[in-house]
Design a protein around this motif. Structure first.
Motif, PDB file in Angstrom:
ATOM      1  N   SER A  56       0.825  -1.214   0.000  1.00 48.94           N
ATOM      2  CA  SER A  56       0.000   0.000   0.000  1.00 48.94           C
ATOM      3  C   SER A  56       0.853   1.255   0.000  1.00 48.94           C
ATOM      4  CB  SER A  56      -0.936  -0.004   1.213  1.00 48.94           C
ATOM      5  OG  SER A  56      -1.844  -1.064   1.113  1.00 48.94           O
ATOM      6  N   SER A 112     -10.268  -5.037  -4.538  1.00 49.57           N
ATOM      7  CA  SER A 112      -8.859  -4.862  -4.158  1.00 49.57           C
ATOM      8  C   SER A 112      -7.954  -5.733  -5.012  1.00 49.57           C
ATOM      9  CB  SER A 112      -8.655  -5.223  -2.687  1.00 49.57           C
ATOM     10  OG  SER A 112      -9.418  -4.384  -1.870  1.00 49.57           O
ATOM     11  N   ASP A 116      -5.159  -3.908  -7.162  1.00 49.21           N
ATOM     12  CA  ASP A 116      -3.746  -4.188  -6.916  1.00 49.21           C
ATOM     13  C   ASP A 116      -3.067  -4.753  -8.160  1.00 49.21           C
ATOM     14  OD1 ASP A 116      -4.117  -3.237  -4.376  1.00 49.21           O
ATOM     15  OD2 ASP A 116      -4.067  -5.196  -3.403  1.00 49.21           O
TER      16      ASP A 116
END
Length: 193
Positions: A56, A112, A116
Protein backbone atom coordinates in the motif's frame (compact mmCIF):
# COMPACT_ATOMS: atom_id res chain seq x y z
CA UNK A 1 -44.67 -58.08 -13.55
CA UNK A 2 -46.29 -55.40 -11.56
CA UNK A 3 -45.37 -51.92 -10.53
CA UNK A 4 -43.49 -53.32 -7.51
CA UNK A 5 -40.76 -54.48 -9.89
CA UNK A 6 -39.88 -50.86 -10.71
CA UNK A 7 -39.82 -49.54 -7.14
CA UNK A 8 -36.43 -51.00 -6.14
CA UNK A 9 -34.51 -49.47 -9.11
CA UNK A 10 -36.33 -46.16 -8.67
CA UNK A 11 -35.42 -46.04 -4.98
CA UNK A 12 -31.80 -46.85 -5.87
CA UNK A 13 -31.65 -44.03 -8.44
CA UNK A 14 -33.22 -41.53 -6.01
CA UNK A 15 -30.82 -42.64 -3.26
CA UNK A 16 -27.84 -42.20 -5.61
CA UNK A 17 -29.00 -38.71 -6.60
CA UNK A 18 -29.44 -37.71 -2.96
CA UNK A 19 -25.97 -39.05 -2.14
CA UNK A 20 -24.42 -37.14 -5.05
CA UNK A 21 -26.14 -33.95 -3.99
CA UNK A 22 -24.84 -34.40 -0.44
CA UNK A 23 -21.34 -35.00 -1.78
CA UNK A 24 -21.38 -31.86 -3.92
CA UNK A 25 -22.80 -29.82 -1.03
CA UNK A 26 -20.07 -31.09 1.28
CA UNK A 27 -17.39 -30.19 -1.27
CA UNK A 28 -18.83 -26.70 -1.71
CA UNK A 29 -18.95 -26.17 2.05
CA UNK A 30 -15.36 -27.39 2.39
CA UNK A 31 -14.25 -24.97 -0.34
CA UNK A 32 -15.99 -22.06 1.39
CA UNK A 33 -14.53 -23.02 4.76
CA UNK A 34 -11.05 -23.25 3.23
CA UNK A 35 -11.51 -19.80 1.71
CA UNK A 36 -12.69 -18.27 5.00
CA UNK A 37 -9.85 -19.95 6.90
CA UNK A 38 -7.27 -18.67 4.40
CA UNK A 39 -8.61 -15.12 4.53
CA UNK A 40 -8.77 -15.11 8.32
CA UNK A 41 -5.36 -16.67 8.76
CA UNK A 42 -3.51 -14.47 6.31
CA UNK A 43 -5.16 -11.20 7.28
CA UNK A 44 -4.56 -11.77 10.98
CA UNK A 45 -0.85 -12.58 10.73
CA UNK A 46 1.72 -9.84 11.35
CA UNK A 47 3.69 -10.93 8.26
CA UNK A 48 0.72 -10.44 5.91
CA UNK A 49 -0.09 -7.10 7.53
CA UNK A 50 3.50 -5.97 6.99
CA UNK A 51 3.36 -7.08 3.34
CA UNK A 52 0.04 -5.32 2.84
CA UNK A 53 1.39 -2.13 4.43
CA UNK A 54 4.49 -2.23 2.22
CA UNK A 55 2.43 -2.79 -0.92
CA UNK A 56 0.00 0.00 0.00
CA UNK A 57 2.85 2.38 0.77
CA UNK A 58 4.44 1.79 -2.63
CA UNK A 59 1.06 1.98 -4.38
CA UNK A 60 0.28 5.34 -2.77
CA UNK A 61 3.75 6.82 -3.19
CA UNK A 62 4.42 9.31 -5.94
CA UNK A 63 6.97 7.03 -7.61
CA UNK A 64 4.73 3.97 -7.41
CA UNK A 65 6.18 0.66 -8.50
CA UNK A 66 8.53 2.33 -10.96
CA UNK A 67 10.58 3.41 -7.96
CA UNK A 68 11.30 -0.22 -7.14
CA UNK A 69 13.04 -0.85 -10.44
CA UNK A 70 16.18 0.92 -9.26
CA UNK A 71 16.32 -1.02 -5.99
CA UNK A 72 18.62 -4.03 -5.76
CA UNK A 73 16.76 -7.36 -6.02
CA UNK A 74 17.74 -8.20 -2.47
CA UNK A 75 16.04 -5.05 -1.22
CA UNK A 76 13.47 -5.77 1.48
CA UNK A 77 10.79 -3.64 -0.17
CA UNK A 78 11.05 -5.50 -3.50
CA UNK A 79 10.84 -8.84 -1.72
CA UNK A 80 7.81 -7.67 0.26
CA UNK A 81 6.02 -6.60 -2.93
CA UNK A 82 6.85 -9.90 -4.59
CA UNK A 83 5.63 -11.85 -1.54
CA UNK A 84 2.41 -9.82 -1.46
CA UNK A 85 1.77 -10.52 -5.15
CA UNK A 86 2.63 -14.20 -4.63
CA UNK A 87 -0.23 -14.31 -2.12
CA UNK A 88 -2.63 -13.22 -4.88
CA UNK A 89 -1.08 -15.73 -7.28
CA UNK A 90 -1.70 -18.49 -4.72
CA UNK A 91 -5.32 -17.37 -4.29
CA UNK A 92 -5.88 -17.36 -8.06
CA UNK A 93 -4.34 -20.80 -8.43
CA UNK A 94 -6.40 -22.15 -5.53
CA UNK A 95 -9.56 -20.82 -7.14
CA UNK A 96 -8.59 -22.20 -10.54
CA UNK A 97 -7.96 -25.65 -9.08
CA UNK A 98 -11.23 -25.64 -7.13
CA UNK A 99 -9.60 -25.60 -3.71
CA UNK A 100 -10.96 -22.14 -2.86
CA UNK A 101 -14.39 -20.69 -3.49
CA UNK A 102 -14.27 -18.05 -6.20
CA UNK A 103 -17.61 -16.36 -5.52
CA UNK A 104 -16.89 -15.96 -1.81
CA UNK A 105 -13.37 -14.60 -2.32
CA UNK A 106 -14.51 -12.30 -5.10
CA UNK A 107 -17.27 -10.86 -2.91
CA UNK A 108 -14.72 -10.24 -0.14
CA UNK A 109 -11.65 -9.05 -2.06
CA UNK A 110 -12.61 -8.66 -5.74
CA UNK A 111 -12.15 -4.91 -6.06
CA UNK A 112 -8.86 -4.86 -4.16
CA UNK A 113 -7.64 -7.90 -6.11
CA UNK A 114 -8.16 -6.14 -9.46
CA UNK A 115 -7.00 -2.71 -8.21
CA UNK A 116 -3.75 -4.19 -6.92
CA UNK A 117 -3.22 -6.06 -10.18
CA UNK A 118 -3.67 -2.87 -12.22
CA UNK A 119 -1.30 -0.93 -9.97
CA UNK A 120 1.42 -3.59 -10.10
CA UNK A 121 0.92 -4.82 -13.69
CA UNK A 122 3.63 -2.64 -15.29
CA UNK A 123 6.11 -3.75 -12.63
CA UNK A 124 5.06 -7.39 -13.06
CA UNK A 125 5.68 -7.04 -16.78
CA UNK A 126 9.22 -5.93 -16.02
CA UNK A 127 9.66 -8.89 -13.67
CA UNK A 128 8.73 -11.25 -16.51
CA UNK A 129 11.81 -10.34 -18.56
CA UNK A 130 14.96 -12.40 -17.96
CA UNK A 131 18.33 -11.99 -19.59
CA UNK A 132 19.64 -15.18 -21.17
CA UNK A 133 23.27 -16.37 -21.04
CA UNK A 134 23.74 -15.31 -24.68
CA UNK A 135 22.71 -11.75 -23.77
CA UNK A 136 19.25 -11.89 -25.34
CA UNK A 137 16.05 -11.26 -23.40
CA UNK A 138 13.30 -13.80 -22.85
CA UNK A 139 9.80 -12.96 -21.72
CA UNK A 140 8.26 -15.36 -19.16
CA UNK A 141 4.46 -14.91 -19.23
CA UNK A 142 4.08 -17.52 -16.49
CA UNK A 143 5.17 -15.02 -13.81
CA UNK A 144 1.89 -14.19 -11.99
CA UNK A 145 -0.09 -15.71 -14.86
CA UNK A 146 -2.90 -17.03 -12.64
CA UNK A 147 -3.28 -13.67 -10.95
CA UNK A 148 -3.48 -11.93 -14.32
CA UNK A 149 -6.01 -14.40 -15.69
CA UNK A 150 -8.26 -14.06 -12.64
CA UNK A 151 -8.08 -10.24 -12.53
CA UNK A 152 -8.91 -10.03 -16.24
CA UNK A 153 -11.80 -12.42 -15.84
CA UNK A 154 -13.21 -10.40 -12.96
CA UNK A 155 -12.95 -6.97 -14.57
CA UNK A 156 -12.91 -5.47 -18.04
CA UNK A 157 -10.70 -2.71 -16.65
CA UNK A 158 -7.93 -5.14 -15.66
CA UNK A 159 -4.70 -4.59 -17.54
CA UNK A 160 -4.03 -7.47 -19.94
CA UNK A 161 -0.29 -7.86 -20.23
CA UNK A 162 -0.70 -10.67 -22.73
CA UNK A 163 -2.36 -8.20 -25.13
CA UNK A 164 0.54 -5.73 -25.03
CA UNK A 165 3.48 -5.81 -27.39
CA UNK A 166 6.46 -7.36 -25.67
CA UNK A 167 9.42 -5.08 -26.22
CA UNK A 168 12.74 -6.30 -24.82
CA UNK A 169 14.44 -3.96 -22.40
CA UNK A 170 17.27 -1.63 -23.25
CA UNK A 171 20.69 -3.26 -23.09
CA UNK A 172 22.23 -0.36 -21.20
CA UNK A 173 21.08 -1.49 -17.78
CA UNK A 174 23.71 -3.02 -15.53
CA UNK A 175 23.20 -6.52 -14.21
CA UNK A 176 22.75 -6.59 -10.46
CA UNK A 177 24.21 -9.51 -8.55
CA UNK A 178 21.60 -12.20 -8.01
CA UNK A 179 19.06 -10.92 -10.50
CA UNK A 180 18.50 -9.85 -14.04
CA UNK A 181 18.30 -6.18 -14.90
CA UNK A 182 14.82 -4.84 -15.25
CA UNK A 183 13.64 -2.96 -18.34
CA UNK A 184 12.27 0.54 -18.04
CA UNK A 185 8.55 1.11 -17.79
CA UNK A 186 6.90 2.29 -20.99
CA UNK A 187 5.62 5.82 -21.18
CA UNK A 188 1.95 5.92 -20.22
CA UNK A 189 2.14 2.93 -17.84
CA UNK A 190 0.71 3.65 -14.39
CA UNK A 191 3.60 4.42 -12.07
CA UNK A 192 5.96 5.30 -14.93
CA UNK A 193 8.05 8.44 -14.43
Amino acid sequence: MGWQFYITPAVAVVSALVALRALFSARELARKKSTIDLIEKTESTPNYRDLNAAFSEVRRSGAGFAGLLDDPPSDTRRRQINDYLNHYELIALGIRRGVLDESFYRAWMGKSFVRDWNEAAPWIEQERWRKQPDGSWKYHPSVFEHYERMACRWSREAIRLRDRPRVPPAEAQPITAGDDPLPALRRGDPGAP
